[in-house]
Design an enzyme around this catalytic site. Structure first.
Site, PDB file in Angstrom:
ATOM      1  N   ARG A  58      11.943 -44.611 -51.610  1.00  0.00           N
ATOM      2  CA  ARG A  58      12.174 -43.633 -50.331  1.00  0.00           C
ATOM      3  C   ARG A  58      12.265 -44.779 -49.079  1.00  0.00           C
ATOM      4  NH1 ARG A  58       8.073 -42.024 -48.160  1.00  0.00           N
ATOM      5  NH2 ARG A  58       6.809 -41.399 -49.834  1.00  0.00           N
ATOM      6  N   TYR A 111      28.026 -28.735 -35.711  1.00  0.00           N
ATOM      7  CA  TYR A 111      28.142 -28.303 -37.287  1.00  0.00           C
ATOM      8  C   TYR A 111      27.155 -27.211 -37.167  1.00  0.00           C
ATOM      9  CZ  TYR A 111      27.659 -28.751 -42.172  1.00  0.00           C
ATOM     10  OH  TYR A 111      27.612 -28.104 -43.871  1.00  0.00           O
ATOM     11  N   ASP A 183      28.420 -37.016 -33.650  1.00  0.00           N
ATOM     12  CA  ASP A 183      28.188 -36.780 -35.427  1.00  0.00           C
ATOM     13  C   ASP A 183      30.052 -37.349 -35.126  1.00  0.00           C
ATOM     14  OD1 ASP A 183      29.528 -35.567 -37.150  1.00  0.00           O
ATOM     15  OD2 ASP A 183      27.851 -33.784 -37.432  1.00  0.00           O
ATOM     16  N   LYS A 208      32.173 -36.302 -46.587  1.00  0.00           N
ATOM     17  CA  LYS A 208      32.948 -36.160 -46.079  1.00  0.00           C
ATOM     18  C   LYS A 208      34.261 -36.852 -46.599  1.00  0.00           C
ATOM     19  CE  LYS A 208      31.182 -32.364 -45.198  1.00  0.00           C
ATOM     20  NZ  LYS A 208      30.039 -31.874 -44.209  1.00  0.00           N
TER      21      LYS A 208
HETATM   22  C1  LIG Z   1      29.594 -30.981 -43.408  1.00  0.00           C
HETATM   23  C2  LIG Z   1      29.186 -31.886 -42.365  1.00  0.00           C
HETATM   24  C3  LIG Z   1      27.780 -32.322 -41.502  1.00  0.00           C
HETATM   25  C4  LIG Z   1      27.223 -31.953 -42.994  1.00  0.00           C
HETATM   26  O1  LIG Z   1      26.383 -32.955 -43.848  1.00  0.00           O
HETATM   27  P1  LIG Z   1      26.242 -32.227 -45.080  1.00  0.00           P
HETATM   28  O2  LIG Z   1      26.752 -33.469 -46.004  1.00  0.00           O
HETATM   29  O3  LIG Z   1      26.647 -31.341 -46.006  1.00  0.00           O
HETATM   30  O4  LIG Z   1      24.721 -32.033 -45.333  1.00  0.00           O
HETATM   31  C5  LIG Z   1      27.280 -32.701 -40.960  1.00  0.00           C
HETATM   32  N1  LIG Z   1      28.728 -33.015 -39.356  1.00  0.00           N
HETATM   33  C6  LIG Z   1      29.947 -32.530 -39.877  1.00  0.00           C
HETATM   34  C7  LIG Z   1      30.544 -32.484 -39.199  1.00  0.00           C
HETATM   35  C8  LIG Z   1      30.200 -32.095 -41.002  1.00  0.00           C
HETATM   36  O5  LIG Z   1      31.584 -31.733 -41.400  1.00  0.00           O
END
Ligand SMILES: *Cc1c(COP(=O)(O)O)cnc(C)c1O
Length: 393
Positions: A58, A111, A183, A208
């Site tokens: 962890r 998001y 982000d 992604k």
């Molecule tokens: C999918 C996404 C998230 C969240 O990510 P998870 O892996 O689904 O928790 C955050 N920011 C953006 C821009 C995203 O596309």
């Protein structure tokens, strides 16, 4: 090998690699929860931070560390903190940087759950949040208060594809003593490097583009400096938002092809956008690579490519959206993005079906809006699939 001064694609493949006694070409999966100390003194040194030995997964693990160092190098940061999901990265960052009585300014189109957790959960701990359209810098300036600690932006925004000026945000953040968090999920470090433009922290849903194969969920945080790294790592480890070693192995495998995947996907996206732009059934299209995008110049100046994401509006509105969803066959009808496969989504009838009209408009979601994540299939097939679907409307 020291990859610090090598090219981006070389880093993708070699950064963070470890030399083990067997000469493994890939980073092994250290599927272990705990690590043996060599002696009482070694254990004491590990806990005191005087030895870089591992203690407990962890807190840290060699497979996870390899991924953290890989992504940190790609983003030109100090080090990375891998998490169970993108949301694990976002909540760890919030937990580390916000506290009772503090305030965060965030992109309105951030998001959804990243906004929801502030409004529904952190609000219970007296954390205030303002959501503004950050593509207009004046909105940010107006929203800053004496207790503002963090400026959190997402660019390009989802699904409006609006661009926020990272350098301008960095200046505002410095003037007001804020931590600027970006982000960077939509771009990946292949197309945009926020830390080089003055951001303090970069966040990814590695689910992604970075992993790119729609087969795991994960997240990562990269900081520019050591101090923030330690602070956020503490929150991540104490809250248990850690990544798992097998997850890290999968992402290390996926990231190797990030450069060629995105290059191909954005080549495809440009061709798809060009076809959609002049299609009779399409009312409007937002893709940063088209000169009609209101922030085309800004996109060109802060991104090295326009990416694979776009949104477009159908002339027939809501019903046309549903019709298109039922008449595409190659594109997968699915949320998420950034994989090798083309994904299509109609937020008004799918992800945002339960959201009020006002809520949808505030998030930039109109009934006619279709979101497309262009994959790396043969572009002729992607275009044919969309054209066939559009014909049925
Ligand atoms: C999918 C996404 C998230 C969240 O990510 P998870 O892996 O689904 O928790 C955050 N920011 C953006 C821009 C995203 O596309």
């Amino acid at each position: 090998m020291d990859t610090k001064h090598k090219g981006f694609n070389t880093k993708l493949i070699h950064a963070g690699a470890i030399d083990d006694e067997y000469g493994s070409a890939n980073v092994p999966i250290y599927q272990t929860s705990t690590f043996k100390f060599k002696s009482a003194q070694h254990g004491a040194d590990c806990f005191a931070g005087k030895s870089d030995g591992y203690i407990y997964t962890r807190i840290g693990n060699p497979t996870i560390k390899a991924l953290e160092q890989n992504i940190a190098e790609l983003e030109n940061g100090f080090d990375g903190i891998a998490t169970s999901s993108g949301m694990g990265a976002i909540t760890s960052m919030y937990m580390a940087l916000l506290g009772a009585g503090s305030h965060i300014v965030s992109s309105a189109a951030v998001y959804g759950p990243a906004r929801g957790v502030l409004e529904q959960d952190f609000s219970r701990f007296n954390v205030e949040a303002s959501f503004v359209n950050t593509s207009n810098i004046e909105n940010i300036k107006k929203a800053i208060k004496p207790n503002t600690k963090v400026l959190y932006i997402e660019t390009p925004a989802n699904p409006t594809m609006e661009i926020t000026d990272i350098k301008a945000c960095s200046e505002i953040a410095k003037e007001n003593n804020l931590t600027l968090v970006v982000d960077n999920t939509f771009c990946s470090p292949h197309l945009q490097k926020p830390l080089d433009m003055g951001a303090d922290v970069v966040i990814h849903s590695v689910t992604k583009f970075i992993n790119g194969h729609a087969d795991i969920v994960g997240g990562i945080i990269v900081t520019k400096e050591e101090e923030l790294y330690k602070k956020i790592r503490h929150s991540m480890a104490y809250m248990g938002c850690n990544m798992d070693p097998t997850q890290a192995f999968m992402v290390l495998r996926g990231v190797k092809t990030l450069g060629i995947r995105i290059d191909r996907a954005q080549q495809n996206a440009m061709k798809v956008a060009t076809v959609l732009k002049s299609h009779l059934k399409v009312e409007w299209i937002k893709y940063p690579g088209l000169e009609n995008h209101p922030q085309y110049e800004l996109a060109k100046s802060q991104m090295t490519g326009f990416g694979a994401m776009m949104s477009f509006g159908l002339k027939g509105g809501f019903d046309a959206g549903k019709k298109l969803m039922d008449n595409v066959h190659l594109a997968l009808l699915a949320v998420s993005l950034g994989g090798v496969e083309t994904l299509i989504q109609h937020p008004a009838s799918m992800t945002h079906a339960g959201v009020s009209k006002k809520g949808k408009l505030a998030a930039g979601i109109t009934d006619d809006l279709i979101r497309l994540s262009v994959g790396i299939e043969d572009v002729e097939d992607i275009i044919e699939d969309l054209e066939e679907g559009l014909k049925k409307i």
